[in-house]
Scaffold this motif. Structure first.
Motif, short mmCIF file in Angstrom:
data_model
loop_
_atom_site.label_atom_id
_atom_site.label_comp_id
_atom_site.label_asym_id
_atom_site.label_seq_id
_atom_site.Cartn_x
_atom_site.Cartn_y
_atom_site.Cartn_z
N GLY A 1 0.79 -1.09 -0.02
CA GLY A 1 0.04 0.06 0.04
C GLY A 1 0.98 1.20 -0.05
O GLY A 1 0.58 2.43 -0.79
N ALA B 1 -5.59 -0.61 1.51
CA ALA B 1 -4.19 0.01 2.08
C ALA B 1 -3.61 1.01 0.79
O ALA B 1 -2.95 1.97 1.44
N ALA B 2 -4.23 1.10 -0.33
CA ALA B 2 -3.50 1.93 -1.07
C ALA B 2 -4.26 3.31 -0.99
O ALA B 2 -3.91 4.45 -1.91
#
Ligand code: AMP
Ligand code: MG
Length: 349
Positions: free
Chosen positions: A22, A136-137
């Protein structure tokens, strides 16, 4: 660049790896990751620089737009101008899953991500590694298939490595994908919802939710002089390095024709390959005979097709033949990819 290759188990995902992946994405880097359809080559969808890197890593033409992947229904509204009722109905029926919908885009989405278009393609994948990575990104990953442009889409982690080693920061290997063909794409910005690319979610399934759905006429290449609506469809795709021909007709005739042609090529020193089914595999005489599973199991044929095409490349097959498949249901998607891989070369016997 050194590419980090990490194996992940979808049922026991290492959160430290996802956190690191991420961070790479939020920092503008690229990560290849598994989805239920094929592997994707991910970058931050809202960062124009990331999208430019995706095109460069794949060698993909700049006017071939990327699909934006989300992991929460509430993340759809910010990237779209409006969501028609059909969008909500299809999301309810098929998301998370192998369906991509096209909407008018909001200003949040850079045109670098959409290949210059004012519309955006969105998908909500069901693979758990994909979902955690998207979160997560920061919520939005632009990802085309993680192959070098023109090659068959990756269905194994090592296929991504073959095409992208040294070009991406990280590859997440989550094992073999479940479906094996790219998502169905439906355009919701046209008057009647239109399928631009067939996939696991079939026309019949979409019509059960929406009523009438059109299919772009260029999908099976019947009218190749029409300009395709999905920009990517005009490019040579999925192709092995050698020549592939589809042979259609009665089973005995098909086997006879292919064996004859293979003997002919073999006599001239060429390496040959055949894509067939469990029912016929014993009867072929070629250097490489690969069954895509039972003819009755369309899902197996879908799952095996790209892997077999890549195996032919690894084995340096020069002339290849494939049996033809029923075009009903998911067969429409299988034949669409096979026709493209063969450059629309079909022999009737
Ligand atoms: P890939 O990610 O390699 O499976 O390719 C993505 C496909 O989605 C390409 O064929 C694109 O042309 C199509 N696509 C993505 N965005 C759009 C859009 N806004 N309008 C039409 N087609 C799109
Ligand atoms: Mg692709």
């Amino acid at each position: 660049m050194k590419t980090e290759y990490i194996e992940l188990n979808e049922n026991q995902i290492d959160s430290g790896v996802i956190r690191r992946a991420g961070e790479i994405l939020r920092g503008g880097g690229l990560v290849a990751f598994p989805t239920e359809t094929v592997y994707g080559l991910g970058g931050d969808a809202l960062n124009p620089e990331s999208s430019r890197k995706i095109y460069a890593a794949k060698g993909r033409p700049q006017d071939n737009p990327l699909i934006v992947h989300i992991c929460r229904m509430e993340d759809l509204a910010p990237i779209t101008e409006e969501i028609p009722a059909a969008g909500y109905a299809l999301a309810k029926a098929f998301w998370p899953g192998p369906l991509t919908m096209i909407f008018h885009k909001s200003i949040l989405v850079p045109t670098e991500t959409t290949g210059g278009l004012s519309t955006v393609a969105v998908r909500f994948p069901s693979n758990k590694i994909a979902a955690e990575l998207i979160r997560a990104a920061g919520g939005y990953i632009a990802a085309p298939s993680a192959n070098a442009s023109g090659r068959p889409s990756p269905t194994l982690g090592r296929h991504c490595l073959e095409d992208l080693d040294g070009k991406v920061e990280m590859i997440l290997d989550g094992g073999p994908v479940g479906i094996g063909l790219e998502s169905t794409i439906i355009d919701l910005t046209s008057e009647v919802p239109t399928i631009l690319r067939p996939g696991y979610v079939t026309q019949e399934m979409l019509e059960k939710v929406l009523g009438t759905v059109e299919v772009d006429r260029t999908i099976l290449g019947e009218e190749t002089n029409l300009p395709p609506k999905a920009p990517g469809m005009k490019y040579r795709h999925y192709a092995p390095r050698g020549e592939l021909v589809i042979v259609e007709g009665r089973q005995e005739k098909v086997i006879q024709y292919i064996n004859h042609a293979c003997e002919d090529y073999a006599a001239r020193g060429f390496k040959t390959g055949v894509i067939c089914t469990d029912e016929t595999a014993q009867q072929y005489r070629a250097d490489l005979v690969r069954s895509a599973g039972s003819r009755d199991d369309e899902e197996s044929v879908a799952r095996c097709l790209f892997r077999i095409l890549r195996e032919f490349d690894e084995e340096e097959a020069q002339f290849m033949f494939s049996e033809s498949f029923d075009r009903a249901g998911i067969g429409q998607a299988v034949m669409n990819r096979l026709m493209k891989a063969a450059g629309h070369r079909v022999v009737q016997v």
